[in-house]
Design an enzyme around this catalytic site. Structure first.
Site, PDB file in Angstrom:
ATOM      1  N   ASP A 170       0.836  -1.202   0.000  1.00  0.00           N
ATOM      2  CA  ASP A 170       0.000   0.000   0.000  1.00  0.00           C
ATOM      3  C   ASP A 170       0.863   1.241   0.000  1.00  0.00           C
ATOM      4  O   ASP A 170       2.086   1.168   0.117  1.00  0.00           O
ATOM      5  CB  ASP A 170      -0.955   0.009   1.207  1.00  0.00           C
ATOM      6  CG  ASP A 170      -0.331  -0.582   2.468  1.00  0.00           C
ATOM      7  OD1 ASP A 170       0.861  -0.306   2.723  1.00  0.00           O
ATOM      8  OD2 ASP A 170      -1.014  -1.320   3.185  1.00  0.00           O
ATOM      9  N   ASP A 192      -8.271  -3.570  14.263  1.00  0.00           N
ATOM     10  CA  ASP A 192      -9.664  -3.788  13.860  1.00  0.00           C
ATOM     11  C   ASP A 192      -9.797  -4.904  12.826  1.00  0.00           C
ATOM     12  O   ASP A 192     -10.874  -5.124  12.279  1.00  0.00           O
ATOM     13  CB  ASP A 192     -10.281  -2.495  13.316  1.00  0.00           C
ATOM     14  CG  ASP A 192      -9.544  -1.946  12.096  1.00  0.00           C
ATOM     15  OD1 ASP A 192      -8.546  -2.560  11.667  1.00  0.00           O
ATOM     16  OD2 ASP A 192      -9.969  -0.903  11.572  1.00  0.00           O
ATOM     17  N   HIS A 246      -7.942  -5.127   9.908  1.00  0.00           N
ATOM     18  CA  HIS A 246      -7.615  -4.814   8.518  1.00  0.00           C
ATOM     19  C   HIS A 246      -6.282  -5.429   8.116  1.00  0.00           C
ATOM     20  O   HIS A 246      -5.371  -5.584   8.931  1.00  0.00           O
ATOM     21  CB  HIS A 246      -7.633  -3.300   8.273  1.00  0.00           C
ATOM     22  CG  HIS A 246      -6.497  -2.529   8.891  1.00  0.00           C
ATOM     23  ND1 HIS A 246      -6.654  -1.756  10.013  1.00  0.00           N
ATOM     24  CD2 HIS A 246      -5.200  -2.393   8.525  1.00  0.00           C
ATOM     25  CE1 HIS A 246      -5.512  -1.178  10.304  1.00  0.00           C
ATOM     26  NE2 HIS A 246      -4.594  -1.561   9.421  1.00  0.00           N
ATOM     27  N   GLU A 253     -10.122  -1.914   5.286  1.00  0.00           N
ATOM     28  CA  GLU A 253     -10.811  -1.699   6.553  1.00  0.00           C
ATOM     29  C   GLU A 253     -12.037  -2.623   6.661  1.00  0.00           C
ATOM     30  O   GLU A 253     -12.494  -3.184   5.656  1.00  0.00           O
ATOM     31  CB  GLU A 253     -11.259  -0.236   6.657  1.00  0.00           C
ATOM     32  CG  GLU A 253     -10.122   0.776   6.576  1.00  0.00           C
ATOM     33  CD  GLU A 253      -9.378   0.945   7.884  1.00  0.00           C
ATOM     34  OE1 GLU A 253      -9.507   0.080   8.771  1.00  0.00           O
ATOM     35  OE2 GLU A 253      -8.660   1.958   8.018  1.00  0.00           O
TER      36      GLU A 253
END
Length: 263
Positions: free
Chosen positions: A67, A138, A140, A145
């Site tokens: 990314d 979380d 990801h 996400e």
């Protein structure tokens, strides 16, 4: 999915470095998938040591980044291209020109075409042989996400406030300095790699590790999609493994595994 529980991150890094060395010995032009953040740092430290000692060469390898932030000025030290240049290229013999990152230099309306070109470039290279991954608190992976499509491809994503807060440590502790947007490989792109290696350290990752390994496959926990892949290795230290219900089974199977199989 194979779960390997190690005493310390350095032990996990040694396993990954061994897998990369085996890949280099097997393939003339191996393709690595590189992640950033604190989690893969022990791996990069070990690769640097092995290259310096002559135990490993990455001169024939290429790499694709997972990314990249959108909106940072060129050369910003927190950009993922710059992180990999510092932590991998400058410390090993991996060639800078063999490292590929998403093109985020154009205007945002040009990004969809750039994302499609990035997926095409991965395919043209023959696909990723070994993809390193971390996992967010979380769930990801990359910057996919919760709620991301499990079949998604490389695309523009908006970061949640939680993720920006988690990454503020790379921006002098200021969440407001963290960009709101990134280009990330999608879950479908990630799952196309031949071997996925997810790393997690510390008790702060214990709950999400248990959910991604032993919970249901769900877009609410994007990393749980790894359960669908044919060759996944999850390497965690003891604190990160503390909530795994089948930890005893994972230890038993790893202890009994033939050494020649590696990870």
């Amino acid at each position: 999915m194979e779960v390997v529980i190690v005493d310390r991150p350095g032990d996990g890094a040694a396993l990954v470095a061994g897998a990369i060395a085996a890949l280099v010995a097997l393939r003339d032009a191996p393709v690595l998938g590189l992640a950033t953040g604190g989690t893969p740092q022990p791996v990069y430290d070990r690769l640097a040591d092995d290259c310096s000692a002559g135990r490993l060469s990455l001169a024939g390898a290429s790499a694709f980044l997972l990314d990249e932030y959108v909106g940072l000025p060129a050369g910003h030290p927190a950009s993922y291209r710059q992180v990999i240049e510092r932590e991998v290229v400058a410390r090993t013999d991996l060639r800078s020109e063999a490292v590929h990152a998403p093109d985020v230099a154009g205007e945002e309306r040009e990004l969809p075409a750039a994302c499609a070109r990035y997926d095409d470039a991965i395919d043209a290279a023959g696909g990723v042989d070994l993809q390193l991954l971390g996992v967010g608190s979380d769930g990801h992976i990359g910057f996919n996400e919760p709620g991301s499509s499990l079949g998604s491809r490389t695309r523009l994503k908006t970061l949640t406030a939680r993720t920006r807060a988690d990454n503020a440590r790379f921006f002098d502790g200021d969440p407001e300095a963290v960009p709101h947007h990134v280009v990330t490989q999608g879950i479908g792109t990630i799952l196309a790699a031949r071997h996925l290696v997810l790393l997690a350290w510390g008790d702060g990752k214990a709950e999400i590790v248990a959910r991604l390994v032993e919970g249901p496959v769900s877009a609410s926990v994007p990393a749980s999609a790894l359960q669908l892949h044919h060759h996944v290795t999850v390497i965690v230290d003891e604190p990160a493994a503390s909530r795994l219900e089948r930890a005893g089974y994972y230890r038993e199977t790893w202890a009994s595994k033939p050494a020649w199989q590696g990870i």
